[in-house]
Structure formats: structure tokens, C-alpha cells
Design a protein around this motif. Sequence first.
Motif, PDB file in Angstrom:
ATOM      1  N   THR A   9     -55.416  22.137 -10.297  1.00  0.00           N
ATOM      2  CA  THR A   9     -55.156  19.647  -9.533  1.00  0.00           C
ATOM      3  C   THR A   9     -54.480  20.330  -8.282  1.00  0.00           C
ATOM      4  OG1 THR A   9     -55.339  18.690 -12.194  1.00  0.00           O
ATOM      5  CG2 THR A   9     -54.391  17.385  -9.651  1.00  0.00           C
ATOM      6  N   GLU A  10     -54.217  19.691  -7.235  1.00  0.00           N
ATOM      7  CA  GLU A  10     -54.077  19.875  -5.740  1.00  0.00           C
ATOM      8  C   GLU A  10     -53.013  18.988  -5.862  1.00  0.00           C
ATOM      9  OE1 GLU A  10     -55.457  19.554  -2.534  1.00  0.00           O
ATOM     10  OE2 GLU A  10     -57.466  20.514  -3.204  1.00  0.00           O
ATOM     11  N   ALA A  11     -51.741  19.391  -5.238  1.00  0.00           N
ATOM     12  CA  ALA A  11     -50.707  18.690  -5.192  1.00  0.00           C
ATOM     13  C   ALA A  11     -50.717  17.312  -4.432  1.00  0.00           C
ATOM     14  CB  ALA A  11     -49.639  19.776  -4.980  1.00  0.00           C
ATOM     15  N   THR A  12     -50.176  16.208  -4.624  1.00  0.00           N
ATOM     16  CA  THR A  12     -50.454  14.787  -3.894  1.00  0.00           C
ATOM     17  C   THR A  12     -49.245  15.363  -3.044  1.00  0.00           C
ATOM     18  OG1 THR A  12     -50.036  13.549  -6.069  1.00  0.00           O
ATOM     19  CG2 THR A  12     -49.295  12.876  -3.945  1.00  0.00           C
ATOM     20  N   VAL A  59     -44.401   9.458 -11.842  1.00  0.00           N
ATOM     21  CA  VAL A  59     -44.407  10.179 -12.948  1.00  0.00           C
ATOM     22  C   VAL A  59     -45.459   9.332 -13.649  1.00  0.00           C
ATOM     23  CG1 VAL A  59     -43.841   8.631 -15.444  1.00  0.00           C
ATOM     24  CG2 VAL A  59     -42.092  10.669 -13.930  1.00  0.00           C
ATOM     25  N   GLN A  60     -46.282   7.715 -12.816  1.00  0.00           N
ATOM     26  CA  GLN A  60     -46.781   6.847 -13.097  1.00  0.00           C
ATOM     27  C   GLN A  60     -48.567   7.325 -12.816  1.00  0.00           C
ATOM     28  OE1 GLN A  60     -46.599   4.021 -14.969  1.00  0.00           O
ATOM     29  NE2 GLN A  60     -44.529   4.689 -14.929  1.00  0.00           N
ATOM     30  N   ARG A  61     -48.531   8.086 -11.962  1.00  0.00           N
ATOM     31  CA  ARG A  61     -49.750   9.526 -11.874  1.00  0.00           C
ATOM     32  C   ARG A  61     -50.110   9.594 -12.692  1.00  0.00           C
ATOM     33  NH1 ARG A  61     -50.923  13.139  -8.021  1.00  0.00           N
ATOM     34  NH2 ARG A  61     -53.447  13.386  -7.279  1.00  0.00           N
ATOM     35  N   TYR A  62     -49.168  10.794 -12.663  1.00  0.00           N
ATOM     36  CA  TYR A  62     -49.234  11.683 -14.064  1.00  0.00           C
ATOM     37  C   TYR A  62     -49.832  11.323 -15.337  1.00  0.00           C
ATOM     38  CZ  TYR A  62     -47.685  15.337 -17.930  1.00  0.00           C
ATOM     39  OH  TYR A  62     -47.701  16.025 -18.425  1.00  0.00           O
ATOM     40  N   LEU A  63     -49.553   9.459 -15.831  1.00  0.00           N
ATOM     41  CA  LEU A  63     -49.805   9.100 -16.489  1.00  0.00           C
ATOM     42  C   LEU A  63     -51.046   8.698 -17.123  1.00  0.00           C
ATOM     43  CD1 LEU A  63     -49.153   7.434 -19.248  1.00  0.00           C
ATOM     44  CD2 LEU A  63     -48.219   5.687 -17.407  1.00  0.00           C
ATOM     45  N   GLY A  64     -51.560   8.619 -15.416  1.00  0.00           N
ATOM     46  CA  GLY A  64     -52.922   7.794 -15.899  1.00  0.00           C
ATOM     47  C   GLY A  64     -53.863   9.435 -15.511  1.00  0.00           C
ATOM     48  N   HIS A  65     -53.405  10.394 -15.552  1.00  0.00           N
ATOM     49  CA  HIS A  65     -54.530  11.417 -14.966  1.00  0.00           C
ATOM     50  C   HIS A  65     -55.122  11.572 -16.224  1.00  0.00           C
ATOM     51  CE1 HIS A  65     -55.673  15.729 -13.220  1.00  0.00           C
ATOM     52  NE2 HIS A  65     -55.366  14.639 -12.101  1.00  0.00           N
ATOM     53  N   LYS A  67     -56.788  14.437 -16.904  1.00  0.00           N
ATOM     54  CA  LYS A  67     -55.844  15.553 -17.786  1.00  0.00           C
ATOM     55  C   LYS A  67     -54.548  15.436 -18.066  1.00  0.00           C
ATOM     56  CE  LYS A  67     -55.807  20.397 -16.278  1.00  0.00           C
ATOM     57  NZ  LYS A  67     -56.423  21.494 -15.428  1.00  0.00           N
ATOM     58  N   TYR A  68     -53.707  14.622 -17.619  1.00  0.00           N
ATOM     59  CA  TYR A  68     -52.587  15.371 -18.175  1.00  0.00           C
ATOM     60  C   TYR A  68     -52.453  13.723 -19.242  1.00  0.00           C
ATOM     61  CZ  TYR A  68     -52.733  18.395 -14.548  1.00  0.00           C
ATOM     62  OH  TYR A  68     -52.789  19.570 -13.546  1.00  0.00           O
ATOM     63  N   GLY A  69     -51.588  12.152 -18.752  1.00  0.00           N
ATOM     64  CA  GLY A  69     -51.076  11.828 -19.049  1.00  0.00           C
ATOM     65  C   GLY A  69     -52.564  10.518 -19.748  1.00  0.00           C
ATOM     66  N   ALA A  70     -53.450  10.341 -19.464  1.00  0.00           N
ATOM     67  CA  ALA A  70     -54.055   9.785 -19.692  1.00  0.00           C
ATOM     68  C   ALA A  70     -54.113   8.569 -20.020  1.00  0.00           C
ATOM     69  CB  ALA A  70     -55.550  10.422 -20.513  1.00  0.00           C
ATOM     70  N   LEU A  81     -43.906  17.301 -13.810  1.00  0.00           N
ATOM     71  CA  LEU A  81     -45.284  17.517 -12.396  1.00  0.00           C
ATOM     72  C   LEU A  81     -45.148  17.586 -11.613  1.00  0.00           C
ATOM     73  CD1 LEU A  81     -42.511  13.372 -12.043  1.00  0.00           C
ATOM     74  CD2 LEU A  81     -45.774  14.074 -12.971  1.00  0.00           C
ATOM     75  N   VAL A  82     -44.181  18.973 -11.394  1.00  0.00           N
ATOM     76  CA  VAL A  82     -44.550  19.963  -9.970  1.00  0.00           C
ATOM     77  C   VAL A  82     -45.129  21.370 -11.263  1.00  0.00           C
ATOM     78  CG1 VAL A  82     -43.030  22.085  -9.103  1.00  0.00           C
ATOM     79  CG2 VAL A  82     -42.237  20.438  -9.759  1.00  0.00           C
ATOM     80  N   ASP A  83     -44.815  21.944 -12.484  1.00  0.00           N
ATOM     81  CA  ASP A  83     -45.588  22.696 -13.328  1.00  0.00           C
ATOM     82  C   ASP A  83     -47.547  21.682 -13.197  1.00  0.00           C
ATOM     83  OD1 ASP A  83     -43.928  23.935 -13.578  1.00  0.00           O
ATOM     84  OD2 ASP A  83     -43.590  23.077 -15.633  1.00  0.00           O
ATOM     85  N   ALA A  84     -47.547  20.749 -13.508  1.00  0.00           N
ATOM     86  CA  ALA A  84     -48.813  20.294 -13.019  1.00  0.00           C
ATOM     87  C   ALA A  84     -49.993  19.936 -12.106  1.00  0.00           C
ATOM     88  CB  ALA A  84     -48.913  18.752 -13.580  1.00  0.00           C
TER      89      ALA A  84
END
Length: 134
Positions: A9-12, A59-65, A67-70, A81-84
Amino acid sequence: SPTEGDKETEATKYLLLKLTDQRFEYRWKEHEESRIEKHLRGTEMDDAAIRVKILDRAVQRYLGHEKYGAGVKLPPNLETLVDAKVLPSAQLLLDPWGGAIQYDLAGKRNQGKKPEIWAVTKDKKLIGNWPEKK
């Protein structure tokens, strides 16, 4: 060769649309809608508040991704968040005074609806992502 599911995944990326003494307008590169925040340029307090807001949205973007939070899994810490690659740099995890921005999954000040994210000023004032008490 990597498959579609293996692709990193590219950085935001954020695009700065307008910055004045009173207004900070930006948008995520991949979204059309922009965000407008109140901004008083030059103060460390406002810098900390902006960083907290960006981290809250990350955090909300991670939660909704997918691959990650789904939609069900929050990041265990902000470094995730940096690692992802949801955030481009660990520098965003530091407050203007050089300390680490804090994170608590329990989110008591947010009634458990989302994690708490906050910075602590030099005079021990908290700048967080919870609603202000009236």
C-alpha cells in the motif's frame, strides 16, 4: 512475481489547497473532497492539534482498509500506521515539542467509540481527539 494481493500500500498523500493565518485546507490525493480545519499559523498548539486530527483520520482509514482493519480491527499502536504505509513518516507521530503523540485503544474520553489520540504541551495541557467539555 507479486500478485495483486501482495502489492504494498502506498503512503497517504495530502495535497495542501490553502493555508492562511486562519484556515488550513487539504485533501487526500486519492479523494476529491477536501477538508478544512481552523488554523492559526505559527503556534505549536495548533500544529499539535493538526497532527492529532491527521492521526485520527489515519486510524479510521486503517480501520476501513480491506487489507488491515476491514472495519473491525484498530491499529494496536500509532507506529502500525507507518508500518502499513497509511502514514508516510514516523515524524507525524511526534508532537511539536519532540515527544511522542499518545494513543489509547480504550478511548474512554470518546465513550469507547474510537481510540484517544493526544499530545501533551510543555505546560502539561492535553490536546486530544475527544469532544471538548462544555
